[in-house]
Design an enzyme around this catalytic site. Structure first.
Site, PDB file in Angstrom:
ATOM      1  N   CYS A 146      11.101  -1.879  -2.819  1.00 60.15           N
ATOM      2  CA  CYS A 146      10.382  -2.943  -2.125  1.00 60.15           C
ATOM      3  C   CYS A 146       8.920  -2.850  -2.546  1.00 60.15           C
ATOM      4  O   CYS A 146       8.618  -2.385  -3.640  1.00 60.15           O
ATOM      5  CB  CYS A 146      10.555  -2.831  -0.612  1.00 60.15           C
ATOM      6  N   CYS A 172       1.223  -8.327   7.023  1.00 59.74           N
ATOM      7  CA  CYS A 172       0.712  -9.424   6.210  1.00 59.74           C
ATOM      8  C   CYS A 172       0.865  -9.110   4.728  1.00 59.74           C
ATOM      9  O   CYS A 172       1.022 -10.015   3.907  1.00 59.74           O
ATOM     10  CB  CYS A 172      -0.755  -9.681   6.543  1.00 59.74           C
TER      11      CYS A 172
END
Length: 388
Positions: A348, A195
């Protein structure tokens, strides 16, 4: 099914008033409320799913509620983890949970376990309770909770959420399937974004976590038909609910007749990722300070490389490192040759995805490195205040 918990002591006058709406329901009534009073429920995780589950279990009068979590409240949690508030940012989640539940219902006992659930402590912790509500957000902990419950003979009210989608089931070896029956193998590392990487609709944990609380109450009191052997799937975007029948796998290595698993295993190794609380080996990527120096060298014309942000466009809309080009991970995996020639540095959010892509590109002979700790490390060390 028969009630999971026997009735406890007679209700006190304060309990009669507080739980009067339960007492009016024939399927719960006085005896059912005494079962709730006598019940011991462990909630794994005081986050998105744990928040509504804990609140409603406490409000319902579950006598002993355990909450296990080793994390602290972060500002980004407040979008969905309604158990916590602004004043709790930086505070232990279990301490925040205990304070909130005591305020909601001082008649229940809250037991806190400020530690990660691991293969070393899971069986001992789970043995102190009648059932477990699994609010974990990673595969290693889900398999761990499932195995510990199956070995103890306890039901596990499991759920999972991502973006607009949720799943709920009651996993109870001997009565229906366990988690391994439905998902025999974990997905490859990095195949399913968390999430934190893919996002989640803020209200979705409230919907799914409330279903978990309802299932726990049904199991305790014997009311209704629990989700044993059924997988409830919710699509919040289409506002659709589906129920899928799931059966125990006779070849399941944990709960099948010829089971080969008789204890807890190394779940980090099983899932190919570090389990929460496990020590993480130092990554050999470059540090945020090294990247800052390289970017300065590039600006001065003394270094030549391309900085690639491999996150999704929605993530870069929140923040990015200046001078980076966006090429999402999926596009690189589909066509590694789409990257510009020459040296490349990838980043990232946390370094997990960029580390995977680095190995893919190195196998093709590319000169590539990645940022250890991702943009989270960059914000913490180089650019404080950068949203992550």
């Amino acid at each position: 099914m028969d009630p999971l918990v026997s009735p406890g002591a007679e209700l006190e006058p304060a309990e009669l008033g507080r739980y009067s709406r339960h007492l009016l329901i024939p399927d719960i009534g006085m005896v059912g409320q005494r079962r709730l009073k006598n019940a011991r429920v462990l909630v794994v995780g005081a986050g998105g799913l744990g928040s509504p589950a804990l609140l409603y279990l406490a409000a319902a009068g579950v006598g002993t509620i355990g909450v296990i979590d080793f994390d602290v409240v972060d500002e980004s949690n407040l979008q969905r983890q309604v158990l916590h508030g602004v004043a709790d940012v930086g505070r232990s989640k279990v301490e925040s949970a205990a304070a909130r539940l005591a305020e909601l219902n001082p008649l229940v006992t809250v037991r806190t376990h400020r530690e990660p659930l691991t293969a070393d402590n899971a069986r001992a912790v789970v043995a102190e309770y009648d059932l477990v509500v699994d609010g974990a957000d990673n595969f290693a902990t889900r398999y761990l909770v499932n195995d510990a419950c199956a070995l103890a003979g306890l039901p596990c009210v499991w759920a999972s959420i991502f973006r607009f989608d949720g799943q709920v089931s009651v996993l109870w070896a001997g009565h229906g399937p366990c988690y391994r029956c439905i998902y025999p193998e974990p997905p490859p590392p990095g195949a399913v974004p968390s999430c934190a990487e893919g996002g989640v609709l803020g209200v979705l944990p409230g919907v799914i976590g409330s279903v978990q609380a309802a299932e726990a109450i049904k199991l305790i009191t014997g009311a209704g038909e629990p989700l044993v052997g059924r997988l409830l799937v919710h699509d919040a975007l289409g506002q659709d609910w589906r129920t899928l029948r799931v059966e125990a796998d006779p070849g399941c290595p944990l709960c099948g007749p010829d089971a080969t698993i008789d204890g807890l295993v190394d779940y980090g190794e099983f899932c190919g990722t570090p389990a929460p609380g496990d020590p993480v080996e130092e990554d050999d990527g470059i540090s945020a300070e090294e990247l800052r120096r390289l970017l300065a060298e590039r600006s001065a014309g003394r270094a030549d490389f391309t900085l690639i942000d491999i996150r999704e466009p929605a993530e870069t809309a929140v923040s990015q490192i200046a001078g980076a080009e966006l090429v999402p991970k999926g596009l690189i995996e589909a066509d590694p040759d789409r990257l510009p020639p020459g040296a490349v540095v990838l980043y990232c959010r946390s370094g997990a995805r960029s580390g995977q892509v680095r190995e893919l590109l190195r196998a093709r002979g590319r000169d590539v490195e990645h940022l250890r700790g991702g943009i989270t490390a960059w914000a913490g060390e180089i650019e404080p205040g950068l949203p992550v």
